[in-house]
Design a protein around this motif. Structure first.
Motif, PDB file in Angstrom:
ATOM      1  N   UNK A  55       0.817  -1.207   0.000  1.00  0.00           N
ATOM      2  CA  UNK A  55       0.000   0.000   0.000  1.00  0.00           C
ATOM      3  C   UNK A  55       0.852   1.258   0.000  1.00  0.00           C
ATOM      4  N   UNK A  56       0.267   2.358  -0.430  1.00  0.00           N
ATOM      5  CA  UNK A  56       0.969   3.633  -0.421  1.00  0.00           C
ATOM      6  C   UNK A  56       1.256   4.083   1.013  1.00  0.00           C
ATOM      7  N   UNK A  57       2.313   4.870   1.177  1.00  0.00           N
ATOM      8  CA  UNK A  57       2.683   5.383   2.492  1.00  0.00           C
ATOM      9  C   UNK A  57       3.554   6.625   2.333  1.00  0.00           C
ATOM     10  N   UNK A  58       3.843   7.291   3.432  1.00  0.00           N
ATOM     11  CA  UNK A  58       4.722   8.451   3.425  1.00  0.00           C
ATOM     12  C   UNK A  58       5.929   8.141   4.304  1.00  0.00           C
ATOM     13  N   UNK A  59       7.135   8.369   3.772  1.00  0.00           N
ATOM     14  CA  UNK A  59       8.353   8.144   4.555  1.00  0.00           C
ATOM     15  C   UNK A  59       8.466   9.212   5.644  1.00  0.00           C
ATOM     16  N   UNK A  60       9.369   9.012   6.579  1.00  0.00           N
ATOM     17  CA  UNK A  60       9.579   9.982   7.658  1.00  0.00           C
ATOM     18  C   UNK A  60      10.035  11.337   7.119  1.00  0.00           C
ATOM     19  N   UNK A  61      10.668  11.358   5.961  1.00  0.00           N
ATOM     20  CA  UNK A  61      11.111  12.626   5.353  1.00  0.00           C
ATOM     21  C   UNK A  61      10.016  13.285   4.508  1.00  0.00           C
ATOM     22  N   UNK A  62       8.842  12.674   4.462  1.00  0.00           N
ATOM     23  CA  UNK A  62       7.719  13.274   3.754  1.00  0.00           C
ATOM     24  C   UNK A  62       7.558  12.849   2.305  1.00  0.00           C
ATOM     25  N   UNK A  63       8.359  11.897   1.846  1.00  0.00           N
ATOM     26  CA  UNK A  63       8.226  11.399   0.474  1.00  0.00           C
ATOM     27  C   UNK A  63       7.018  10.476   0.392  1.00  0.00           C
ATOM     28  N   UNK A  64       6.144  10.740  -0.552  1.00  0.00           N
ATOM     29  CA  UNK A  64       4.964   9.896  -0.749  1.00  0.00           C
ATOM     30  C   UNK A  64       5.332   8.762  -1.696  1.00  0.00           C
ATOM     31  N   UNK A  65       5.117   7.542  -1.253  1.00  0.00           N
ATOM     32  CA  UNK A  65       5.363   6.341  -2.039  1.00  0.00           C
ATOM     33  C   UNK A  65       3.992   5.776  -2.425  1.00  0.00           C
ATOM     34  N   UNK A  66       3.720   5.728  -3.714  1.00  0.00           N
ATOM     35  CA  UNK A  66       2.442   5.194  -4.182  1.00  0.00           C
ATOM     36  C   UNK A  66       2.378   3.681  -4.013  1.00  0.00           C
ATOM     37  N   UNK A  67       1.147   3.161  -4.013  1.00  0.00           N
ATOM     38  CA  UNK A  67       0.975   1.713  -3.970  1.00  0.00           C
ATOM     39  C   UNK A  67       1.743   1.079  -5.128  1.00  0.00           C
TER      40      UNK A  67
END
Length: 91
Positions: A55-67
């Motif tokens: 699933x999509x998520x956001x890294x601690x540095x704020x980068x959005x990773x799509x599903x």
């Protein structure tokens, strides 16, 4: 730590990474090294080969990773766990 959790020492997945997943479920939580997290599900493609949908998520540095859906190059069961070696992500 729950048996339905996979810990990854990085902030994202990559080809060749080996995941130590629970063998008795196909739905689990992935905890990344930067304390971000995502749900994952082990599925089968049209040919019956395993693939991992993350699933999509956001890294601690704020980068959005799509599903993404990842191919699984190898799967080897070890007791109540299964080791999954990731292949490439699918478009």
């Amino acid at each position: 730590m729950s048996q339905y959790v996979i810990e990854v020492p990085y902030s994202h997945l990559h080809p060749g990474l080996i995941l130590d997943a629970p063998a008795d479920t196909d739905d689990f939580l992935v905890l990344f090294g930067d304390d971000s997290e995502s749900r994952a599900k082990l599925l089968r493609d049209d040919t019956g080969r395993p693939v991992l949908r993350l699933g999509g998520y956001m890294t601690a540095r704020g980068t959005v990773i799509d599903e993404r859906v990842w191919t699984v190059r190898e799967a080897a069961r070890h007791g109540d766990r299964v080791r999954l070696r990731l292949g490439r992500s699918l478009p």
